[in-house]
Design an enzyme around this catalytic site. Sequence first.
Site, PDB file in Angstrom:
ATOM      1  N   HIS A 106       0.980  -1.293  -0.001  1.00 46.63           N
ATOM      2  CA  HIS A 106      -0.119   0.068  -0.040  1.00 46.63           C
ATOM      3  C   HIS A 106       0.996   1.185  -0.002  1.00 46.63           C
ATOM      4  CE1 HIS A 106      -3.789   2.221   1.218  1.00 46.63           C
ATOM      5  NE2 HIS A 106      -2.880   3.076   1.441  1.00 46.63           N
ATOM      6  N   HIS A 126       1.688   5.201  -0.847  1.00 46.90           N
ATOM      7  CA  HIS A 126       1.413   6.507  -1.416  1.00 46.90           C
ATOM      8  C   HIS A 126       2.303   7.176  -2.147  1.00 46.90           C
ATOM      9  CE1 HIS A 126      -2.170   7.386   1.884  1.00 46.90           C
ATOM     10  NE2 HIS A 126      -1.853   6.077   1.630  1.00 46.90           N
ATOM     11  N   CYS A 162      -3.258  10.697   3.757  1.00 50.36           N
ATOM     12  CA  CYS A 162      -3.071  10.686   5.286  1.00 50.36           C
ATOM     13  C   CYS A 162      -3.259  12.111   5.776  1.00 50.36           C
ATOM     14  CB  CYS A 162      -1.782  10.132   5.753  1.00 50.36           C
ATOM     15  SG  CYS A 162      -1.465  10.154   7.485  1.00 50.36           S
ATOM     16  N   ASN A 211      -3.086   7.940  -2.647  1.00 49.69           N
ATOM     17  CA  ASN A 211      -2.740   6.591  -2.939  1.00 49.69           C
ATOM     18  C   ASN A 211      -2.056   6.582  -4.288  1.00 49.69           C
ATOM     19  OD1 ASN A 211      -3.376   5.083  -0.474  1.00 49.69           O
ATOM     20  ND2 ASN A 211      -5.209   5.886  -1.231  1.00 49.69           N
TER      21      ASN A 211
END
Length: 223
Positions: free
Chosen positions: A128, A130, A161, A170
Amino acid sequence: LTPNIKGFEAARAAGAREVAVFASASETFSHRNINCSIDESFARFRQVFEAARLAGLPVRGYVSCAIACPYEGAIDPRAVARVTRLLLENGAREVSLGDTIGVGTPARVKRMIDAVAAEAPLSALAGHFHDTYGMGIANIQAALDAGIRVFDSSVGGLGGCPYAAGAAGNVATEEVVYLLQDLGLCRDIDLEQLAETALWIADVTGRAELSRVTKALAGRLRR
């Protein structure tokens, strides 16, 4: 996302068919994000895991700050490995390793995955990433080289975030698909339809940012 039993019950009432718990590899981020320590978070998660088991619902785990924390800086990969192992031991079907603030580089991602792989099977891991520093795709390639085959992404690069000043969203799904199609790993997704959706999202939300792939395809799609 169900950080406690109350969240799990709300998810069930909403008809969720899978739930997720999200731990952090950073003590400070854990306190800021869910108002408890890492160990305290697992005391809450165990209730969720047990309730999910009884309800027949799968649970996915997330590890925040797998590379760095907005408060503590660089995170020891061994801390990421420990939290990952605990999630799997408690019953997570898969654990997604999150570069929450998007500061990772391929070398740092490789070191983190190597540490985690010593504690957990690669088949149970996901990535995951960013894209704050534009390294999202490069980090996915590094994770692919390390043996990971599942990745989180969002069309148009939505997300981000709230605790990380300047953090981007993302990694964009259309960029991930462009990479994976070239590797023969993702043949059944229409890249142009993804880009069209990203353009629509930008129009609806007023976002000026577009992924590089969507920019490249935009002229052809809008003719």
